[in-house]
Design a protein around this motif. Structure first.
Motif, PDB file in Angstrom:
ATOM      1  N   HIS A 158      89.011  84.791  36.144  1.00 54.68           N
ATOM      2  CA  HIS A 158      87.827  84.319  36.866  1.00 54.68           C
ATOM      3  C   HIS A 158      87.311  85.399  37.812  1.00 54.68           C
ATOM      4  O   HIS A 158      88.094  86.137  38.412  1.00 54.68           O
ATOM      5  CB  HIS A 158      88.157  83.044  37.656  1.00 54.68           C
ATOM      6  N   PRO A 159      85.975  85.463  37.991  1.00 52.80           N
ATOM      7  CA  PRO A 159      85.392  86.439  38.921  1.00 52.80           C
ATOM      8  C   PRO A 159      85.346  85.887  40.341  1.00 52.80           C
ATOM      9  O   PRO A 159      85.077  84.710  40.562  1.00 52.80           O
ATOM     10  CB  PRO A 159      83.973  86.639  38.361  1.00 52.80           C
ATOM     11  N   PHE A 160      85.590  86.777  41.297  1.00 54.62           N
ATOM     12  CA  PHE A 160      85.512  86.431  42.714  1.00 54.62           C
ATOM     13  C   PHE A 160      84.907  87.607  43.468  1.00 54.62           C
ATOM     14  O   PHE A 160      85.271  88.761  43.220  1.00 54.62           O
ATOM     15  CB  PHE A 160      86.898  86.089  43.285  1.00 54.62           C
ATOM     16  N   THR A 161      84.010  87.286  44.385  1.00 55.21           N
ATOM     17  CA  THR A 161      83.366  88.326  45.169  1.00 55.21           C
ATOM     18  C   THR A 161      84.309  88.865  46.233  1.00 55.21           C
ATOM     19  O   THR A 161      85.038  88.106  46.869  1.00 55.21           O
ATOM     20  CB  THR A 161      82.098  87.772  45.845  1.00 55.21           C
ATOM     21  N   LEU A 162      84.283  90.173  46.422  1.00 52.36           N
ATOM     22  CA  LEU A 162      85.073  90.788  47.475  1.00 52.36           C
ATOM     23  C   LEU A 162      84.503  90.410  48.834  1.00 52.36           C
ATOM     24  O   LEU A 162      83.307  90.569  49.086  1.00 52.36           O
ATOM     25  CB  LEU A 162      85.070  92.310  47.319  1.00 52.36           C
ATOM     26  N   THR A 163      85.340  89.893  49.715  1.00 54.21           N
ATOM     27  CA  THR A 163      84.916  89.607  51.080  1.00 54.21           C
ATOM     28  C   THR A 163      85.360  90.690  52.046  1.00 54.21           C
ATOM     29  O   THR A 163      84.920  90.719  53.195  1.00 54.21           O
ATOM     30  CB  THR A 163      85.479  88.252  51.543  1.00 54.21           C
ATOM     31  N   MET A 164      86.231  91.571  51.575  1.00 51.50           N
ATOM     32  CA  MET A 164      86.670  92.719  52.365  1.00 51.50           C
ATOM     33  C   MET A 164      86.874  93.882  51.414  1.00 51.50           C
ATOM     34  O   MET A 164      87.579  93.752  50.404  1.00 51.50           O
ATOM     35  CB  MET A 164      87.972  92.397  53.110  1.00 51.50           C
ATOM     36  N   CYS A 165      86.233  95.005  51.680  1.00 49.23           N
ATOM     37  CA  CYS A 165      86.322  96.178  50.817  1.00 49.23           C
ATOM     38  C   CYS A 165      87.225  97.229  51.445  1.00 49.23           C
ATOM     39  O   CYS A 165      87.310  97.346  52.674  1.00 49.23           O
ATOM     40  CB  CYS A 165      84.932  96.769  50.585  1.00 49.23           C
ATOM     41  N   PRO A 166      87.909  98.018  50.615  1.00 48.86           N
ATOM     42  CA  PRO A 166      88.718  99.107  51.167  1.00 48.86           C
ATOM     43  C   PRO A 166      87.837 100.197  51.771  1.00 48.86           C
ATOM     44  O   PRO A 166      86.718 100.431  51.313  1.00 48.86           O
ATOM     45  CB  PRO A 166      89.495  99.615  49.954  1.00 48.86           C
ATOM     46  N   THR A 167      88.326 100.831  52.798  1.00 48.23           N
ATOM     47  CA  THR A 167      87.608 101.911  53.461  1.00 48.23           C
ATOM     48  C   THR A 167      88.486 103.160  53.508  1.00 48.23           C
ATOM     49  O   THR A 167      89.594 103.185  52.963  1.00 48.23           O
ATOM     50  CB  THR A 167      87.203 101.503  54.884  1.00 48.23           C
ATOM     51  N   ASP A 168      87.977 104.200  54.171  1.00 50.99           N
ATOM     52  CA  ASP A 168      88.754 105.431  54.286  1.00 50.99           C
ATOM     53  C   ASP A 168      89.980 105.249  55.166  1.00 50.99           C
ATOM     54  O   ASP A 168      90.962 105.986  55.029  1.00 50.99           O
ATOM     55  CB  ASP A 168      87.865 106.538  54.856  1.00 50.99           C
TER      56      ASP A 168
END
Length: 504
Positions: free
Chosen positions: A278-288
């Motif tokens: 199932h697809p789920f939207t990212l609510t937190m993305c990785p950063t540097d």
């Protein structure tokens, strides 16, 4: 009738070839994500067209089904006509072996007929698969110069073209209207008398369907292989948080995983289902600075319920965050992605209006998290954030995030950067709203539903002669209203561009 059936079958075959070559391209998610993220390759208007990739895929599938029916019907007529209209003058042109041959024999004993029937069965079962028509039945003549169309009695001597009577002032003295059987038969074609020299020769059309679909099919297969290799290594689950209103937050890490705010991933847990994902939207993305990324899952349906039970082990605790050295033995979880979505464009407008309904807030949560890290590096200078929920507890999913972003912008003297409006559509349990640490949100909470027309007028008035990006992730009723208002004109010269969130 024979000519009409042949024309319809060939014309519908061309439409099928084109749509079969296009039907797989909208499903190449990596290609779409690349085009969305590359501003040099595609302009914003071009990237907005990618929002309709799923609609385009469905349109191609429906077109394939419709023209397959037309194509098959035309060939059924052709098979009957080939049997009835058998001619002994052009034996090579006949598809039937003799006059009155059973049409079913042409369908089930010839390679084109048998493959056509099998493809129809595949199309019936899969609905969106391409179909191979009954190929090879139609033939074309390859010696038009030696045997022009219209000639029936060839001669062994080639004669030059002679102007037909009536073109010159005097008729031909050698021309005889009715030649004897032993003489070559002249006929008039384009005001020129032609004499054919040999029997007609025919050849089947070269199969073209595979040429149309081989390129997109190879691209699609290569992408699926790449996605399988990329998602082969499972992720590391760092924490699981249970939120009110049956929402589960999952935080993860994966080596070399990168994503942009607004993108989504596909979760696959073999212990829940070997074939289902199932697809789920990212609510937190990785950063540097941090490698953690996360999603919020609404517990609706068997898959999410079983997945929750595996993660929480039937725990009744409201919040559960375990440090790395105390981690439970979580089930293996694989992710595919990230993939692009329309929400990515919200940071590329100077003014954006983001409207969320319930759990539809997840695409905008990653946007808010990104702005919390650094908002000055993006083009966005004003954000209108509208969130509509039925239950007051739903606002707690991202209440801390909204408060932190609000406080940061106030400290940086940009309180007008974000306009937060929260709407509670149902008033049951309103007494449970108050929480001291969310006073900022309490002052922005309204009871009822938004008055969309007044909202658009106010935004247009405050942003004259500007382009406002409108983004929606929620019920279709809200989406239709926003789409209609975005296409309406206003007296302030403000232009609204509508973008709807949907998984490809």
């Amino acid at each position: 009738m024979l000519g009409l059936g042949l024309c319809i079958s060939r014309a519908s075959a061309s439409v099928l070839n084109l749509n079969c070559s296009l039907v797989l391209l909208p499903m190449c998610r990596i290609l779409l994500a690349f085009l969305r993220g590359s501003q040099k390759v595609a302009s914003r208007k071009t990237r907005r067209l990618l929002d309709k990739s799923k609609t385009f895929h469905v349109t191609c599938g429906v077109t394939i089904c419709a023209f397959s029916v037309l194509h098959v019907a035309a060939h059924l007529v052709n098979v009957l006509n080939f049997s009835v209209n058998y001619t002994e003058e052009f034996l090579a042109l006949n598809a039937a072996n003799y006059r009155g041959e059973d049409p079913r024999k042409l369908l089930f004993t010839t390679v084109p007929g048998l493959t056509g029937v099998l493809m129809v069965l595949v199309l019936f079962l899969m609905c969106t698969a391409s179909t191979y028509a009954i190929r090879g039945v139609l033939k074309y003549q390859i010696n038009l110069e030696e045997h022009p169309p219209g000639c029936f009695h060839p001669n062994t001597t080639l004669q030059d073209d002679i102007p037909a009577p009536g073109i010159l002032e005097e008729p031909f003295p050698e021309y005889t209207p009715e030649p004897s059987p032993a003489e070559p038969e002249p006929f008039v074609q384009n005001n020129v008398v032609r004499i054919c020299t040999e029997e007609p020769k025919f050849q089947s059309h070269f199969p073209e369907t595979w040429l149309w679909i081989s390129g997109p099919l190879c691209l699609y297969c290569a992408e699926r292989l790449y996605r399988y290799i990329r998602s082969y290594k499972p992720v590391t689950i760092t924490s699981v948080i249970s939120h009110p209103s049956n929402v589960l937050e999952l935080r993860m890490r994966k080596e070399n995983f990168k994503a942009r705010p607004g993108q989504y991933i596909i979760l696959h847990c073999p212990r829940v289902s070997a074939l289902e994902s199932h697809p789920f939207t990212l609510t937190m993305c990785p950063t540097d600075t941090k490698a953690t990324f996360g999603v919020h899952l609404k517990i609706v349906g068997d898959w999410t319920e079983r997945f929750r039970d595996l993660l929480l082990l039937h725990s009744n605790q409201d919040t559960e965050i375990l440090p790395n050295f105390q981690q439970r033995n979580y089930p293996k979880l694989y992710i595919d992605g990230p993939f692009g979505s329309p929400s990515e464009e919200s940071l590329n407008y100077e003014v954006s209006l983001c409207v969320a309904g319930g759990i539809g807030v997840t695409p905008f949560a990653s946007i808010l998290n990104t702005l919390l890290d650094d908002w000055q590096c993006y083009k966005l200078r004003r954000l209108y954030f509208i969130w509509v929920c039925r239950e007051i507890q739903s606002f707690r999913w991202f209440a801390d995030l909204l408060c932190m972003l609000h406080n940061k912008l106030w400290q940086e003297n940009r309180p007008d950067y974000i306009n937060i409006q929260l709407y509670l559509s149902q008033t049951d349990g309103i007494q449970k709203i108050i929480d001291e640490k969310y006073q900022v949100l309490n002052s922005r909470l309204l009871i009822g539903r938004p008055r969309w027309k007044l909202l658009f007028d106010e935004i247009a008035k405050c942003n004259r002669q500007k382009t406002v990006g409108v983004f929606c992730c929620g019920p279709n009723e809200i989406s239709k209203v926003l789409h209609k208002l975005s296409n309406s004109s206003n007296s302030y010269g403000t232009r609204f561009e509508y973008n709807k969130e949907s998984f490809s």
